[in-house]
Design a protein around this motif. Sequence first.
Motif, PDB file in Angstrom:
ATOM      1  N   LYS A 110       0.833  -1.205   0.000  1.00  0.00           N
ATOM      2  CA  LYS A 110       0.000   0.000   0.000  1.00  0.00           C
ATOM      3  C   LYS A 110       0.868   1.255   0.000  1.00  0.00           C
ATOM      4  O   LYS A 110       0.587   2.234  -0.717  1.00  0.00           O
ATOM      5  N   ASP A 111       1.929   1.233   0.817  1.00  0.00           N
ATOM      6  CA  ASP A 111       2.841   2.378   0.864  1.00  0.00           C
ATOM      7  C   ASP A 111       3.486   2.619  -0.496  1.00  0.00           C
ATOM      8  O   ASP A 111       3.664   3.773  -0.927  1.00  0.00           O
ATOM      9  N   LYS A 113       2.259   1.933  -3.444  1.00  0.00           N
ATOM     10  CA  LYS A 113       1.287   2.520  -4.361  1.00  0.00           C
ATOM     11  C   LYS A 113       1.091   4.012  -4.057  1.00  0.00           C
ATOM     12  O   LYS A 113       0.959   4.837  -4.954  1.00  0.00           O
ATOM     13  N   ARG A 114       1.069   4.349  -2.780  1.00  0.00           N
ATOM     14  CA  ARG A 114       0.918   5.742  -2.391  1.00  0.00           C
ATOM     15  C   ARG A 114       2.114   6.577  -2.855  1.00  0.00           C
ATOM     16  O   ARG A 114       1.956   7.680  -3.387  1.00  0.00           O
ATOM     17  N   ASN A 117       2.064   7.262  -6.598  1.00  0.00           N
ATOM     18  CA  ASN A 117       1.196   8.390  -6.939  1.00  0.00           C
ATOM     19  C   ASN A 117       1.870   9.728  -6.620  1.00  0.00           C
ATOM     20  O   ASN A 117       1.723  10.733  -7.357  1.00  0.00           O
ATOM     21  N   LEU A 118       2.619   9.761  -5.493  1.00  0.00           N
ATOM     22  CA  LEU A 118       3.320  10.981  -5.124  1.00  0.00           C
ATOM     23  C   LEU A 118       4.438  11.298  -6.108  1.00  0.00           C
ATOM     24  O   LEU A 118       4.706  12.471  -6.415  1.00  0.00           O
TER      25      LEU A 118
END
Length: 299
Positions: A110-111, A113-114, A117-118
């Motif tokens: 999850k990290d 993927k975040r 995006n950043l």
Amino acid sequence: MKFNFYKTSVLAIYIALSSCGNGEKANEASGTFEATETIVSAEANGKILKLKINEGDQLEKGQKIGSIDSTQLHLTKMQLKQSGKAILSGRPDSKIQIESLQKELENAVKDKKRIENLVKGEVASQKQLDDANSRIAIIQSKIDALRSQLGTTTNNLNAQSGTVGIQMEQVEDQLKKCNITNPVSGTVLTKYANEYEMATIGKPIYKIADLSTLKLRAYITASQFAKIKIGDAVKVNVDTENGGSKAYSGTVEWINSKAEFTPKTIQTKDERANLVYAVKIKVKNDGALKIGMYGDVVF
């Protein structure tokens, strides 16, 4: 003259009958009856707790006739059963031990993927994304290593349990052998052991034979050898109590292809010096035939 003629005629008839008798004797052989005897021995060590047989008893194949003390084997079986349970209880729960790392891996994904995006929004650097990928790879490596370790441990414990299982089967086999089971149908000829005596593996317990059919072992000369073959029907004569004889039907079952000297049971030394061939003739027993009884066979 009439008297002399009468004496001469009687003498001639007697000689003729004697000649016929000698001719028949040429096709005869003598021997003794025998049976296929089986000595049943103990297959376990211990005290004979039960043995319900007597000489002369008729037994069936597979009939249980006795037992040998199996207390120690039962205790060994119980001990092995507990050992097997203890070994299996030590197997690790792979699902529980891997579950925490699996959650950590899900959070790392999850990290990542975040951060991806950043990075697209130029808020995070490529190094942060690389660090996220490295973290995922490390956690996955830990999961793989732990899964392999737990699998090895489980396999080792399963192998130990399998060894105990084999030992259990060995004990089960030994327990079965503590039951004295009759192997063939027949008549008990000799009893060698009694209840409460100690038995050891291989110690004879009793001797049994099927007496419904006996075999006459006889010996034939070389001239007779060429006249008979396996499967021939023959007549077997046995002496009776009143001085007569009783005839039985027999079948030639076996003929020895090698000659041997006549056995010592033959009375005269000259006859024992002759070479003969052993034959076995199968005769159905009506109850009157006994092992060791003499019989004459006519081919």
